[in-house]
Enzyme design. Structure first.
Site, short mmCIF file in Angstrom:
data_model
loop_
_atom_site.label_atom_id
_atom_site.label_comp_id
_atom_site.label_asym_id
_atom_site.label_seq_id
_atom_site.Cartn_x
_atom_site.Cartn_y
_atom_site.Cartn_z
N ARG A 215 0.85 -1.18 0.00
CA ARG A 215 0.00 0.00 0.00
C ARG A 215 0.89 1.23 0.00
O ARG A 215 1.53 1.56 1.00
CB ARG A 215 -0.95 -0.01 1.20
CG ARG A 215 -2.01 -1.09 1.11
CD ARG A 215 -2.85 -0.93 -0.14
NE ARG A 215 -4.09 -1.71 -0.07
CZ ARG A 215 -5.00 -1.70 -1.02
NH1 ARG A 215 -4.80 -1.00 -2.13
NH2 ARG A 215 -6.09 -2.42 -0.88
N ALA B 182 -10.87 -6.82 -1.59
CA ALA B 182 -11.61 -5.57 -1.73
C ALA B 182 -11.33 -4.95 -3.09
O ALA B 182 -10.41 -5.35 -3.79
CB ALA B 182 -11.20 -4.61 -0.62
N GLU C 167 -14.77 -8.91 -7.33
CA GLU C 167 -13.48 -8.73 -6.66
C GLU C 167 -13.04 -9.99 -5.92
O GLU C 167 -11.86 -10.35 -5.95
CB GLU C 167 -13.54 -7.55 -5.69
CG GLU C 167 -13.58 -6.19 -6.36
CD GLU C 167 -12.31 -5.84 -7.13
OE1 GLU C 167 -11.22 -6.37 -6.80
OE2 GLU C 167 -12.40 -5.02 -8.06
N GLU D 92 -9.52 -11.71 -7.08
CA GLU D 92 -8.37 -11.72 -6.17
C GLU D 92 -8.08 -13.09 -5.57
O GLU D 92 -6.94 -13.36 -5.21
CB GLU D 92 -8.59 -10.69 -5.05
CG GLU D 92 -8.55 -9.27 -5.56
CD GLU D 92 -8.57 -8.23 -4.46
OE1 GLU D 92 -8.57 -8.58 -3.26
OE2 GLU D 92 -8.59 -7.03 -4.80
N GLU E 70 -4.00 -6.08 -14.12
CA GLU E 70 -2.60 -6.06 -14.58
C GLU E 70 -1.68 -5.27 -13.66
O GLU E 70 -0.49 -5.52 -13.63
CB GLU E 70 -2.49 -5.58 -16.02
CG GLU E 70 -2.69 -4.11 -16.24
CD GLU E 70 -2.48 -3.69 -17.68
OE1 GLU E 70 -1.91 -2.61 -17.88
OE2 GLU E 70 -2.88 -4.44 -18.58
#
Length: 178
Positions: free
Chosen positions: A63, A75, A91, A95, A137
């Site tokens: 992050r 998320a 999502e 993920e 990507e």
């Protein structure tokens, strides 16, 4: 006492790809004027996904604002006007590769109501089946499974710092006890 503030004028300060920032002049409840800087954001979704072993699916990703890797529940950001439940289902699959047989809302979270209009919709996913993950990507993450009670302890100890993860885990824990 009436607490509502009335917008008198609004000026765009920044118009980015995700964030839009404006400065509003407002009339306060006592009649005086002040300014509010507001971040407009399309909102997001998060999913507390529990497998048949009662393990939560977590993703670890870098992050940038915090310059560190954080552990979070899956998320993603909404597109303006997008259905939140459909986005959460997407999502989770992108993920983690998971698809939920049981999918329900855990409510909404206002992460920073002092300056940001973002709303995060939280969901609980159970009865999972797994296929291939399909990351965006520009998305790099690691997936892990953590026993749910261990994740609750990590939230309570402060090891998990992500607000949406904290809220969804604690709400999920309380709701699953009922």
């Amino acid at each position: 006492m009436e607490l509502t503030e009335k917008t008198l004028s609004s000026e765009k300060i920044f118009d980015g790809h995700i964030l839009h920032i404006r400065r509003d002049t407002v009339e306060l409840p006592d009649g005086s004027q002040s300014f509010r800087e507001v971040v407009d954001h399309p909102g997001g979704v998060c999913v507390l996904a529990l497998d048949d072993q009662n393990q939560a699916l977590l993703v670890s990703q870098y992050r940038y604002p915090y310059e560190k890797v954080l552990r979070e529940i899956p998320a993603g950001k909404l597109e303006y006007g997008e259905d939140p439940a459909a986005a959460a289902i997407r999502e989770l699959q992108e993920e983690t590769g998971a698809v939920a047989g049981d999918f329900r809302s855990l409510g909404e979270l206002y992460p920073s109501p002092g300056y940001c209009g973002e709303i995060i919709r939280m969901y609980l996913a159970r009865d999972l089946t797994f296929g291939e993950a399909h990351l965006d990507e520009d998305e790099f993450l690691n997936l892990e499974r953590v026993p749910f009670d261990q994740l609750v302890e990590q939230v309570l100890s402060g090891e998990i710092k992500d607000a949406k993860t904290i809220a969804a885990v604690l709400k999920g824990k309380l709701l699953l006890l009922l």
